[in-house]
Design a protein around this motif. Structure first.
Motif, short mmCIF file in Angstrom:
data_model
loop_
_atom_site.label_atom_id
_atom_site.label_comp_id
_atom_site.label_asym_id
_atom_site.label_seq_id
_atom_site.Cartn_x
_atom_site.Cartn_y
_atom_site.Cartn_z
N ASP A 138 -0.83 1.88 -13.30
CA ASP A 138 -0.20 1.47 -12.03
C ASP A 138 1.31 1.35 -12.20
O ASP A 138 2.08 1.80 -11.35
N THR B 186 -7.46 -3.07 -6.66
CA THR B 186 -7.43 -1.95 -5.70
C THR B 186 -6.90 -2.43 -4.36
O THR B 186 -7.14 -3.58 -4.00
N PRO B 187 -6.18 -1.56 -3.62
CA PRO B 187 -5.74 -0.22 -4.03
C PRO B 187 -4.65 -0.30 -5.09
O PRO B 187 -3.89 -1.27 -5.12
N GLY B 188 -4.60 0.72 -5.95
CA GLY B 188 -3.63 0.74 -7.03
C GLY B 188 -2.87 2.06 -7.09
O GLY B 188 -2.68 2.72 -6.06
N THR C 221 -4.25 5.38 -5.47
CA THR C 221 -4.10 5.45 -4.01
C THR C 221 -2.65 5.74 -3.63
O THR C 221 -2.38 6.59 -2.77
N ASP D 128 -10.20 6.85 -3.99
CA ASP D 128 -9.73 6.28 -5.25
C ASP D 128 -10.06 4.79 -5.33
O ASP D 128 -10.54 4.29 -6.34
N THR D 129 -9.78 4.08 -4.25
CA THR D 129 -10.09 2.65 -4.18
C THR D 129 -11.58 2.41 -4.38
O THR D 129 -12.00 1.56 -5.18
N PHE E 250 -12.82 3.04 -8.01
CA PHE E 250 -12.44 2.00 -8.96
C PHE E 250 -13.24 0.72 -8.72
O PHE E 250 -13.65 0.03 -9.67
N ASP E 251 -13.51 0.42 -7.45
CA ASP E 251 -14.38 -0.72 -7.13
C ASP E 251 -15.77 -0.53 -7.76
O ASP E 251 -16.38 -1.50 -8.26
N ALA F 208 -14.58 7.87 -11.11
CA ALA F 208 -13.18 7.42 -11.09
C ALA F 208 -12.26 8.39 -11.83
O ALA F 208 -11.04 8.26 -11.76
N ASN G 140 -4.08 8.69 -14.36
CA ASN G 140 -5.33 8.02 -14.00
C ASN G 140 -6.55 8.78 -14.51
O ASN G 140 -7.53 8.16 -14.94
#
Lengths: 191, 191
Positions: free
Chosen positions: A142, B16-18, B21, B75-76, B79-80, B110, B160
């Motif tokens: 990030d 998230t979001p990170g 995103t 993306d969010t 990752f969740d 992810a 990522n």
């Protein structure tokens, strides 16, 4: 404005919003991500000094997000003012003189806005380096994305400063602004 | 979601979001700006061949904006899903096996999402070079900002991909994905 509306406005053939606005928003995403990283629970290995430097970085970064979104709006307005000045009448000598003066004033405004964006991004990058170094390493990507977006935003803002400088006649302002732009870009690149 | 809500969500201490995103949204701003440049009245000096290549670039870029905003949301979610998998119970051997399988599946998801973001940005950069070269030169700084944002987005997406690859056990997928990431980054950097 929603994200979808922003993207549609950028894609429309109207000249504004354009690259200056997109650069400022990208910078604001960068400062927001850095604030997120400073808000994560710190590693137990952080020294008191590192914790203090992260808190200082957070305090400096938080207002920069709002600053950059304000500059995103101001960029659109300043470019609209340039186009309005070019459309002024130029039939008589008086009108020509007034039009030239208006264009110069508007171009100066359209130079100052991306210059402020560049300053804000360079400032954020200075704090961002501390966040990337001492922030929670689980959010290293990030912080990395944030530095990348801020660098791209700084370079985009600098390109807009220089394109508007070419139309200005005040040589001392031009050389001082060009020198500051070079200095800030160099600081931004040293991340 | 408004731009202000997106920035607040990025800045919040929730993971998230990170960066994934933010990178995808930056890429979407890049494709939008390039679409804008292709929509400006062309210079009279454009040849028929250049006009055709700009029209082709525009047709390819238009769907990429929507693709990248979809990837910003995905993306969010991906990752969740990783975080949910790590929270699964691990008291018994059966639970441990199920949890490991869930983590691996979620990490693969992810990895795939930023890989798709990277592919979309590399694709957009290929078309963007044509837009920067043959598009209306009065919008040269807009095209420049677009290429800068897409490059930063590609680099962020690649970071990522690689961070999530480190947790995966499927060695053939890991080496193939790492090789593709290197190839796409190299294509992105050659702008």
């Amino acid at each position: 404005m929603t994200v979808a509306q922003l993207l549609a406005a950028l894609a429309s053939p109207d000249p504004t919003p354009g690259g200056g606005t997109a650069a400022a928003i990208a910078g604001a995403m960068g400062t927001s991500l850095l604030v997120m990283v400073t808000g994560l629970a710190k590693s137990r290995t952080n020294t008191d000094e590192e914790k203090a430097s992260l808190a200082k970085a957070r305090a400096a970064l938080e207002p920069l997000t709002r600053r950059l979104t304000d500059l995103a709006d101001a960029d659109t307005q300043s470019f609209d003012a340039v186009m309005a000045a070019y459309r002024l009448p130029k039939a008589t000598d008086e009108e020509k003189t007034a039009r030239t003066r208006s264009i110069q004033a508007a171009l100066r405004g359209a130079t100052e806005i991306p210059l402020q964006t560049l300053r804000a991004c360079a400032d954020a990058l200075g704090h961002g380096r501390i966040v990337a170094e001492h922030g929670n390493q689980s959010a290293a990507s990030d912080a990395g994305v944030a530095l990348g977006l801020l660098t791209a935003a700084a370079e985009g803002a600098a390109a807009n400063v220089r394109i508007n400088l070419t139309g200005l006649k005040d040589e001392s302002y031009k050389s001082a602004t060009d020198a500051e732009t070079t200095r800030l870009l160099s600081a931004a690149a040293s991340r």
